[in-house]
Design a protein around this motif. Structure first.
Motif, short mmCIF file in Angstrom:
data_model
loop_
_atom_site.label_atom_id
_atom_site.label_comp_id
_atom_site.label_asym_id
_atom_site.label_seq_id
_atom_site.Cartn_x
_atom_site.Cartn_y
_atom_site.Cartn_z
N LEU A 180 -4.23 7.94 -3.25
CA LEU A 180 -5.43 7.24 -3.69
C LEU A 180 -5.05 5.78 -3.95
O LEU A 180 -4.07 5.51 -4.67
N VAL A 181 -5.81 4.88 -3.37
CA VAL A 181 -5.55 3.46 -3.57
C VAL A 181 -6.77 2.81 -4.20
O VAL A 181 -7.90 3.27 -4.02
N LEU A 182 -6.53 1.76 -4.94
CA LEU A 182 -7.61 1.05 -5.62
C LEU A 182 -8.07 -0.13 -4.77
O LEU A 182 -7.50 -0.43 -3.72
N SER A 183 -9.10 -0.80 -5.24
CA SER A 183 -9.73 -1.87 -4.45
C SER A 183 -8.78 -3.05 -4.23
O SER A 183 -8.88 -3.72 -3.20
N GLY A 207 -10.60 5.15 -7.03
CA GLY A 207 -9.79 4.99 -5.85
C GLY A 207 -10.40 5.68 -4.65
O GLY A 207 -11.40 6.39 -4.74
#
Length: 67
Positions: free
Chosen positions: A25-28, A57
């Protein structure tokens, strides 16, 4: 005609034995600096630009691994 010829039937593996993809999961902020932007990440980035938006995310397809 010879016996023993026919279709070979493969047995399906149970769902618990199959390999599955794992995504990080990656954030903005990660999507903002990504070298190969995807549509899912860009849509997430656009949603996060609104004030007061809370996000957890988005799964990144570039971090896909087999588990």
């Amino acid at each position: 005609m010879s016996k023993g010829k026919g279709k070979v039937i493969k047995k399906k593996q149970p769902a618990s034995d199959r390999k599955q993809y794992n995504y990080k999961l990656v954030l903005s902020d990660t999507c903002a600096v990504c070298k190969t932007p995807c549509t899912r990440g860009m849509a997430y980035l656009a949603r996060m630009k609104n004030p007061g938006t809370v996000g957890k995310g988005v799964p990144c397809i570039l971090t896909r691994t087999y588990g």
